[in-house]
Structure formats: C-alpha cells, structure tokens
Scaffold this motif. Structure first.
Motif, PDB file in Angstrom:
ATOM      1  N   TYR A  81      -7.920  -6.376   0.582  1.00  0.00           N
ATOM      2  CA  TYR A  81      -8.951  -5.352   0.803  1.00  0.00           C
ATOM      3  C   TYR A  81      -9.202  -4.937   2.210  1.00  0.00           C
ATOM      4  O   TYR A  81      -9.196  -5.954   3.317  1.00  0.00           O
ATOM      5  CB  TYR A  81     -10.239  -5.936   0.352  1.00  0.00           C
ATOM      6  CG  TYR A  81     -11.507  -4.916   0.595  1.00  0.00           C
ATOM      7  CD1 TYR A  81     -11.547  -3.757   0.188  1.00  0.00           C
ATOM      8  CD2 TYR A  81     -12.943  -5.583   1.099  1.00  0.00           C
ATOM      9  CE1 TYR A  81     -12.744  -3.009   0.286  1.00  0.00           C
ATOM     10  CE2 TYR A  81     -13.683  -4.879   1.376  1.00  0.00           C
ATOM     11  CZ  TYR A  81     -13.568  -3.479   0.758  1.00  0.00           C
ATOM     12  OH  TYR A  81     -14.893  -2.608   1.208  1.00  0.00           O
ATOM     13  N   LEU A  82      -9.019  -3.787   2.829  1.00  0.00           N
ATOM     14  CA  LEU A  82      -9.217  -3.351   4.082  1.00  0.00           C
ATOM     15  C   LEU A  82      -8.307  -3.852   5.310  1.00  0.00           C
ATOM     16  O   LEU A  82      -8.185  -3.765   6.186  1.00  0.00           O
ATOM     17  CB  LEU A  82     -10.657  -3.578   4.657  1.00  0.00           C
ATOM     18  CG  LEU A  82     -11.807  -3.099   4.015  1.00  0.00           C
ATOM     19  CD1 LEU A  82     -13.062  -3.672   4.642  1.00  0.00           C
ATOM     20  CD2 LEU A  82     -11.707  -1.560   4.015  1.00  0.00           C
TER      21      LEU A  82
ATOM     22  N   GLN B 128      -1.256  -3.602   4.879  1.00  0.00           N
ATOM     23  CA  GLN B 128      -2.363  -2.453   4.232  1.00  0.00           C
ATOM     24  C   GLN B 128      -3.375  -2.197   5.416  1.00  0.00           C
ATOM     25  O   GLN B 128      -4.599  -1.847   5.075  1.00  0.00           O
ATOM     26  CB  GLN B 128      -3.140  -2.861   3.003  1.00  0.00           C
ATOM     27  CG  GLN B 128      -2.123  -3.044   1.975  1.00  0.00           C
ATOM     28  CD  GLN B 128      -2.421  -3.155   0.506  1.00  0.00           C
ATOM     29  OE1 GLN B 128      -3.630  -3.974   0.566  1.00  0.00           O
ATOM     30  NE2 GLN B 128      -2.020  -2.887  -0.567  1.00  0.00           N
TER      31      GLN B 128
ATOM     32  N   GLU C 259     -10.262  -4.827  -3.514  1.00  0.00           N
ATOM     33  CA  GLU C 259      -8.961  -5.082  -3.364  1.00  0.00           C
ATOM     34  C   GLU C 259      -8.093  -4.036  -4.331  1.00  0.00           C
ATOM     35  O   GLU C 259      -7.157  -3.360  -3.687  1.00  0.00           O
ATOM     36  CB  GLU C 259      -8.294  -6.468  -3.550  1.00  0.00           C
ATOM     37  CG  GLU C 259      -7.110  -6.543  -3.408  1.00  0.00           C
ATOM     38  CD  GLU C 259      -6.908  -8.321  -3.587  1.00  0.00           C
ATOM     39  OE1 GLU C 259      -7.475  -8.906  -3.252  1.00  0.00           O
ATOM     40  OE2 GLU C 259      -6.190  -8.633  -4.555  1.00  0.00           O
TER      41      GLU C 259
ATOM     42  N   TRP D 125      -8.474  -0.815  -2.773  1.00  0.00           N
ATOM     43  CA  TRP D 125      -7.817  -0.493  -1.533  1.00  0.00           C
ATOM     44  C   TRP D 125      -6.146  -0.286  -1.789  1.00  0.00           C
ATOM     45  O   TRP D 125      -5.719   0.829  -1.223  1.00  0.00           O
ATOM     46  CB  TRP D 125      -8.170  -1.521  -0.609  1.00  0.00           C
ATOM     47  CG  TRP D 125      -7.593  -1.324   0.919  1.00  0.00           C
ATOM     48  CD1 TRP D 125      -6.455  -1.987   1.215  1.00  0.00           C
ATOM     49  CD2 TRP D 125      -8.149  -0.646   1.763  1.00  0.00           C
ATOM     50  NE1 TRP D 125      -6.495  -1.389   2.581  1.00  0.00           N
ATOM     51  CE2 TRP D 125      -7.365  -0.552   2.905  1.00  0.00           C
ATOM     52  CE3 TRP D 125      -9.328   0.599   1.683  1.00  0.00           C
ATOM     53  CZ2 TRP D 125      -7.572   0.177   4.127  1.00  0.00           C
ATOM     54  CZ3 TRP D 125      -9.451   1.249   2.789  1.00  0.00           C
ATOM     55  CH2 TRP D 125      -8.467   0.978   4.224  1.00  0.00           C
TER      56      TRP D 125
ATOM     57  N   TYR E  72      -8.795   4.764   8.950  1.00  0.00           N
ATOM     58  CA  TYR E  72      -8.706   3.249   8.422  1.00  0.00           C
ATOM     59  C   TYR E  72     -10.075   2.600   9.173  1.00  0.00           C
ATOM     60  O   TYR E  72     -10.878   1.963   8.379  1.00  0.00           O
ATOM     61  CB  TYR E  72      -7.499   2.622   8.872  1.00  0.00           C
ATOM     62  CG  TYR E  72      -7.624   1.054   9.059  1.00  0.00           C
ATOM     63  CD1 TYR E  72      -7.433   0.515   7.753  1.00  0.00           C
ATOM     64  CD2 TYR E  72      -8.064   0.391  10.037  1.00  0.00           C
ATOM     65  CE1 TYR E  72      -7.524  -1.118   7.738  1.00  0.00           C
ATOM     66  CE2 TYR E  72      -8.134  -0.964  10.187  1.00  0.00           C
ATOM     67  CZ  TYR E  72      -7.988  -1.814   8.731  1.00  0.00           C
ATOM     68  OH  TYR E  72      -8.114  -3.054   8.736  1.00  0.00           O
TER      69      TYR E  72
ATOM     70  N   ARG F 159     -13.215   3.614   7.317  1.00  0.00           N
ATOM     71  CA  ARG F 159     -13.479   2.814   6.043  1.00  0.00           C
ATOM     72  C   ARG F 159     -14.041   1.217   6.376  1.00  0.00           C
ATOM     73  O   ARG F 159     -14.930   0.894   5.767  1.00  0.00           O
ATOM     74  CB  ARG F 159     -12.165   2.761   5.304  1.00  0.00           C
ATOM     75  CG  ARG F 159     -11.557   3.931   4.787  1.00  0.00           C
ATOM     76  CD  ARG F 159     -12.105   4.313   3.586  1.00  0.00           C
ATOM     77  NE  ARG F 159     -11.906   5.867   3.205  1.00  0.00           N
ATOM     78  CZ  ARG F 159     -11.832   6.197   2.103  1.00  0.00           C
ATOM     79  NH1 ARG F 159     -12.308   5.412   1.062  1.00  0.00           N
ATOM     80  NH2 ARG F 159     -11.809   7.511   1.866  1.00  0.00           N
TER      81      ARG F 159
END
Ligand code: N01
Length: 540
Positions: A419-420, A437, A478, A481, A522, A525
């Motif tokens: 996630y992120l 990611q 997750e 994302w 990015y 977010r």
C-alpha cells in the motif's frame, strides 16, 4: 525454547531500527533522532554509502548531475563542493563521511551488521530483529532502507566456480580494488554498470571482450570538472533547484515539453533533441516530449535520433548494427539508459571486441575463460555486470515474518503487493523506503529519500502523538494500490521491455511494474492518505 525467548525478552528496545546506510537510511536516522526517537541503524557494509560502498568498481559514477544527487539540507550543501559534474563512487563515499561528521551519525550505527531475520511480536507490537552475528534487538518500527540494488544477480552459468582467474560481480567489487591493466578481461552485461566497467577496462586491458545480450541505449554524459568558484555561484540557485526536483516526474530539475512529439514539425523536434543531447545526462531521456513513454510512434522519433547520433561514432558497420541497430530492441527509455563518455569509441579500438550472446550464447565457464557456441574466449578476469534482483530482492532476502508467521518472500511469491509503496498487510509497523510500488528506480535517490522520508517521520510522530502502537495497511487498500499501479503500467510502454523495472531480468520473477512512475502524483496520494488520518491503514 526458553533460552531463545529469554534472550529476546531482554533485548534492547528501540523506537525504530533502520536497515541500510545509504541515502534513505541516513536520512531516517538523522530525522527520527531529531524528533526525539530512540533509533539505531544496522549496516551490512563496513562503511556508509549503500550502493556506493558496494559498487566500487573502476568507473562507477553517478548518473545525476550536481547538485541533484545530494541532500537538500542547507547545512550540508553550503560547505560541500564536488570536483565533477557527475561524481565518482569514491567522491560519493567521501560525501557520506562528510554527512556523517556534520550530523554525527555513526554513534547510532552498527557497521558490519547484516540483518538476517525479523519477526513481529504481536503481544508487544514490536519487531524482534536478528543479525547474522547473533545480535537480537527489539523495535516498535522496522524501517527497511535496503535500496533497490542490494541483492546482486549472478547467472547460473555451468562451471562458473571452476574459473581460474579473478571473477567479480560489479555490486560485490573487492574493497581493496582490482586492476584491469595488462589482463584479458571479459565483461558480461551492458547495463549502466557494464558501460562504466567497459569504458575503464578499454583503457588498460590487454584485451576486452564484451558479452552483450541487449544493446544499451546509452546517452552522452557531457562530464565536466567543477571548481569551487563555479559551485559558489551555482549555490545561489540551489534552493530553487531543490524545490523543482520535489515537483518533477523523476525528482530531477528537468522539465519536459508537454506537447506530443508527433504534433511538432520534424525540424523543431530534432532541434529539441539536439539541445537535450548537448545538455547531456538524463536531459535527453526525461526532458523530451510528454508522450515518449506512452506512444510508440512518438517514442520511435527519439530512438531514431539516438540511433543516428550513435552509429556515426562507430566505424565498423557490423558493430554499429549490434550496438545501435536500425530497428529498436525495445522502445527508447523503457529500460534505463545509462550515461557514457567514450563507450562507443571504445569499440573502435583493436583491443576491444563484442560477442552477441543472443547469436552466440555462453555455453559454460571453464578455468581458462568463457566457452561460447563459437569456441573459447580466454580471459584472466571475468566481470559480471549482470545486475540485481532489483527493488524487492533486498527485502525478501531477509527472513521477515509478519502476523501468522508468513514470510514476506512467501507473501510476494506472485508479485510484490504494497500500500503506497510503504507497507504491506500482515506486516504491521514495518515500513520500507525506495521499495516496490513507490517511485524508487524512477526517482533520483536523494529526492525520494527526503520526500518518502518525511512521510515516514510524520507517520511515526502521528502515532506517538495519538498514543498508537501499531499501524498496518489493510488488504483492501493494498489491492487497490496494486490495481492502480498495474492500470498505470498498461498505459505506458514499460511492459514492452524485459527490464529490471518489470522484474523481468530475473528468471522466474513475476512480471510487474515494480516502480511508480511520477514522484508528484505518488506523493499527492501518500499525503492525501496521511491527511485523512492514514486512510487505508488500521491504527491501534
Ligand atoms: O544491471 P542491469 P546494472 N547473460 O540489470 C545482462 C543503477 N546503476 O547493474 O539487457 C547475458 O541494468 C543484461 O542483459 P539484458 C541503474 O539504475 C546506476 O547495469 O537483460 N547477459 C544487462 O545488459 C541501473 O539501471 C549507475 O538482455 C546478461 C546487464 O546484464 C541499475 O543500477 C551505475 C545475463 C544487467 O544490466 C542496474 O544496472 C550502475 C545473462 N544471463 C548501476 N543476465 C549510475 O548511476 C543479465 N545480463 C551510473
């Protein structure tokens, strides 16, 4: 059982244990300590520098121009001067020493300490962290700054161990150095590391054989010496440069042309390409038109310009076909271009030859050298510039066990899911920087270390202020994302190459876009999630 438990129970407890002493780890240590956290950093190497410590091969130098590849902390840049526009690894190591001294870092660092395992203790919301020398510590937060290139990849060549000469992977170069002078040298791989080794070896080796699988689309570095007076003048502009680097796609101070390459008349297009070429460095890669990485026709204009410029430097037409083929091996810039100074001219020398391993595969390594489908190439030194299990390898090579005892490696068997790009469900209080990611390989390192770094510092402060002891990404956040990044990947040309960006350089590794393209989107977010009380995470 009780001996082990006893030892763990008595282990020293930190607010945060940081793994890795490169730009990310150093920034975390400095900032978390400033905020009053009790922090310790474990570094496997004997010194600071991360990739710059390990990749100390001749010619290793950074591909980001001064002052992009340094911290934007004024206390640091004010008194530091570089000697070249693209500094070499040893100068970067000196920079780390300087930073260490200025920020007094080493007192909280344990060098020569490799973290081998970590396990989440649910009863205490702490990580129990073990090192290869048997040390055990506990920490509320486990902060992984292992970088994108800490697990070297060595192809599984038959007979590699039988080689009688010297053999090194670029990422595990001997700290005492190794010389090419008068030797017959073989270099496997023509990525950024291979290009740099080839240039140096071409000067000193009795003979150099380059084993190429895919041609690198390398760009002119336009290296220059830098003197102190010039830098004193440049420093007036540093605050603005550092502001811009936080707001651009790749964390550089390079702005792209927002038009499509196809809507611009050919002469104007070429004029821009020429200008970027002369500026050198990554200008040609990231300063081009907006659709270079999304539209194949637009991309082709950039490939063709690169090809014509490059072929003009190579005397032998058959070699030119190998190094800069008429048809692109893949779209331009979807594998990382590297920077070169005399790479193409090196192949005009009598002491340098090229083996195309797609045409003439390496069959085995024997004591005397490399046996290809065409016969034996005798070498005294074999350099494996074959890259890294990039982005995920540094994390999954540690035996990390989250809730339920599942390892991170097991969880990511089908691909990394985060996630992120900061966290993964089932692994509470574990945050990673420059990881999968997140922008990582698509971002200049120090830019990312500061932007992602501040997010982590804020997160830990938020936890402390709100009396929370545990943070965990939800499985749903997750999943979303991962879907989001995969949809972005499908809009780009990145999937069209077998690159480490796609995990495609390692046999059997799941194919996925490992990095998030675009630092500003990015960070928007990440900051939006934080502003909504860490939406997508559960805080307890
Ligand atoms: O690794 P790579 P790298 N048989 O994976 C070849 C950063 N970096 O260490 O392209 C034959 O890019 C492989 O061939 P192919 C930078 O971000 C920065 O060079 O897969 N060949 C390729 O040519 C960079 O992108 C700097 O067909 C084999 C090469 O080995 C990243 O690190 C300097 C093979 C690997 O290239 C990684 O760069 C150095 C096989 N079995 C690195 N397996 C600077 O800032 C692999 N190859 C300057």
């Amino acid at each position: 059982q009780s001996g082990q438990t006893q030892k763990d129970d008595n282990a020293e407890v930190f607010d945060a244990l940081i793994v890795g002493g490169g730009f990310n780890g150093v920034y975390q240590l400095h900032r978390l300590r400033q905020e009053g956290f009790k922090v310790r950093l474990f570094e496997a190497g004997a010194d600071l520098g991360g990739v710059w410590y390990w990749n100390c091969y001749p010619g290793a130098r950074v591909d980001s121009h001064v002052p992009i590849y340094e911290f934007s902390i004024e206390e640091l840049w004010r008194d530091w001067n570089w000697t070249e526009r693209f500094p070499a690894w040893d100068e970067l190591c000196r920079y780390f020493h300087y930073v260490d001294k200025k920020l007094d870092l080493s007192r909280d660092i344990r060098f020569g300490t490799r973290v081998s395992a970590a396990e989440f203790d649910e009863a205490r919301d702490q990580w129990v962290i073990r090192t290869t020398d048997g040390t055990v510590v506990r920490a509320r937060f486990f902060i992984l700054c292992t970088g994108f290139a800490s697990k070297p990849y060595i192809p599984n060549y038959k007979g590699l161990e039988s080689f009688a000469g010297e053999s090194f992977h670029t990422g595990l170069w001997p700290q005492e150095g190794a010389s090419f002078t008068g030797k017959r040298v073989g270099v496997v791989g023509t990525g950024a590391s291979g290009v740099q080794v080839v240039q140096e070896a071409s000067k000193d080796a009795a003979h150099l054989t380059v084993f190429q699988r895919t041609p690198i689309l390398a760009l002119p570095m336009q290296q220059r010496k830098l003197d102190v007076e010039t830098q004193q003048r440049m420093k007036a502009g540093y605050p603005e440069i550092f502001r811009i680097r936080r707001e651009t796609f790749g964390g550089f101070d390079i702005l792209r042309d927002e038009r499509s390459a196809l809507e611009v008349p050919p002469e104007e297009r070429c004029a821009l390409y020429e200008k970027l070429w002369q500026k050198g460095g990554f200008h040609y890669w990231i300063g081009g038109f907006a659709d270079i990485l999304t539209n194949e026709d637009a991309n082709r204009t950039m490939y063709d310009f690169w090809r014509d410029k490059t072929r003009a430097r190579i005397k032998n037409p058959a070699l030119a076909d190998k190094l800069a083929p008429m048809e692109p091996p893949h779209p331009f810039g979807v594998k990382r271009p590297s920077l070169e100074q005399w790479y193409y001219e090196a192949f005009n020398q009598d002491n340098v030859s090229l083996v195309d391993v797609r045409e003439t595969p390496i069959v085995e390594i024997v004591p005397e050298g490399v046996r290809t489908a065409d016969g034996l190439v005798e070498v005294d030194m074999l350099v494996l510039a074959t890259g890294f299990d990039a982005v995920t390898g540094g994390l999954t090579q540690i035996d990390i066990r989250g809730t339920g005892g599942v390892t991170l490696k097991e969880k990511w068997t089908e691909g990394a899911r985060t996630y992120l790009g900061f966290a993964t469900s089932g692994f509470p209080n574990m945050l990673f920087l420059y990881g999968p990611q997140s922008p990582a390989g698509f971002s200049n390192g120090p830019t990312s270390a500061e932007l992602q770094g501040e997010w982590v510092v804020d997160c830990l402060k938020h936890m402390r202020e709100n009396n929370k002891g545990r943070i965990e990404a939800t499985a749903q956040a997750e999943e979303e994302w991962t879907q989001f990044l995969s949809a972005i990947a499908d809009m780009t040309l990145f999937p069209k190459a077998d690159s480490w960006y796609m995990g495609a350089n390692i046999p059997g590794k799941p194919r996925q876009l490992l990095n998030f393209p675009g630092v500003p989107m990015y960070m928007d977010r990440c900051n939006a999630a934080a502003a909504k009380d860490y939406e997508g995470f559960v805080l307890d």
